[in-house]
Design a protein around this motif. Structure first.
Motif, PDB file in Angstrom:
ATOM      1  N   LYS A 195       0.883  -1.509   0.188  1.00 37.97           N
ATOM      2  CA  LYS A 195       0.248   0.009   0.104  1.00 37.97           C
ATOM      3  C   LYS A 195       0.729   1.105   0.081  1.00 37.97           C
ATOM      4  N   GLU A 235      -6.946   0.914  -4.452  1.00 34.91           N
ATOM      5  CA  GLU A 235      -7.162  -0.731  -4.106  1.00 34.91           C
ATOM      6  C   GLU A 235      -6.400  -1.607  -4.763  1.00 34.91           C
ATOM      7  N   SER A 294      -5.736  -5.768  -1.464  1.00 34.98           N
ATOM      8  CA  SER A 294      -5.874  -4.974  -0.570  1.00 34.98           C
ATOM      9  C   SER A 294      -7.628  -5.548   0.401  1.00 34.98           C
ATOM     10  N   MET A 295      -8.387  -6.181  -1.057  1.00 32.67           N
ATOM     11  CA  MET A 295      -9.593  -7.019  -0.768  1.00 32.67           C
ATOM     12  C   MET A 295      -9.534  -7.995   0.394  1.00 32.67           C
ATOM     13  N   GLN A 298      -8.694  -6.976   3.594  1.00 34.13           N
ATOM     14  CA  GLN A 298     -10.154  -6.656   3.967  1.00 34.13           C
ATOM     15  C   GLN A 298     -11.152  -7.439   4.305  1.00 34.13           C
ATOM     16  N   TYR A 326     -16.962  -6.311  -0.782  1.00 41.54           N
ATOM     17  CA  TYR A 326     -15.685  -5.935  -1.499  1.00 41.54           C
ATOM     18  C   TYR A 326     -15.161  -6.018  -2.807  1.00 41.54           C
ATOM     19  N   THR A 347     -10.537   4.420  -2.428  1.00 42.17           N
ATOM     20  CA  THR A 347     -11.412   4.817  -1.055  1.00 42.17           C
ATOM     21  C   THR A 347     -10.118   5.944  -0.727  1.00 42.17           C
TER      22      THR A 347
END
Length: 196
Positions: free
Chosen positions: A33, A49, A53-54, A57, A79, A92
């Motif tokens: 990130k 994203e 990353s998802m 999450q 997501y 985001t």
């Protein structure tokens, strides 16, 4: 390796297995990130994203909320739309203002900010489209502190974006938040990998 654009139930680890690698996975994604995060103006931070990353999450939501198998479908529905689909970038946006009174005042002036996000490659503009899951501006005109946007690119724009050293601007055209910044080369290069 072919890019993945969707999480499925088969991508979800059993929580006991996830717990064993959680610390390492979180560190790995935080490192990724670093070149997918950019501040624009005094309050807005874009987090671009990715499948990874998802993935994290969804696993974090399942790990923390402990909803079991019944929770999986809802998390995937929430997501999956935020995973880039090969011809787009997805971000985001967080409006981060520590002081609660200041936050209320600023967000009250930013209604519709999600409709004003853009990227510019020289003279060509790619306008972002807000995620359609819900309105992010209240009827009173107050913006949410979290926004989700999609940048849909043409094939020609993708080729330009992927060109090393390409000058890409990211910003807002909102009357109360007209800030923009240039994507640093490491961020441009990292985001270019989102395109198939």
């Amino acid at each position: 390796m072919e890019a993945k654009h969707r999480l499925t139930p088969s991508d979800i680890m059993p929580m006991a297995e996830y717990a064993a690698i959680r610390k390492e996975k979180r560190r790995e994604i935080i490192e990724q990130k670093r070149n997918r995060r950019l501040a624009v103006g005094p309050y807005a931070t874009f987090h671009f994203e990715s499948y990874q990353s998802m993935w994290l999450q969804v696993h974090e939501m399942l790990y923390i909320e402990k909803g079991g198998a019944e929770q999986v479908a809802g998390e995937l529905d929430a997501y999956n739309p935020l995973i880039p689909k090969g011809e787009e970038l997805v971000a985001t946006i967080f409006f981060e203002i520590d002081d609660p009174e200041r936050r209320r005042t600023v967000l009250a002036e930013l209604g519709g900010v999600e409709e004003t996000v853009f990227m510019r490659l020289d003279e060509e503009t790619v306008n972002a489209a807000p995620e359609k899951d819900q309105d992010r501006t209240s009827e009173e005109g107050k913006a949410s502190s979290v926004q989700f946007v999609h940048f849909a690119f043409t094939q020609a724009q993708i080729r330009r974006f992927k060109t090393p050293g390409e000058h890409v601007l990211l910003g807002f055209e909102h009357p109360q938040y007209g800030h923009m910044t240039v994507l640093p080369e490491p961020i441009r290069a990292a985001l270019a990998a989102d395109f198939d």
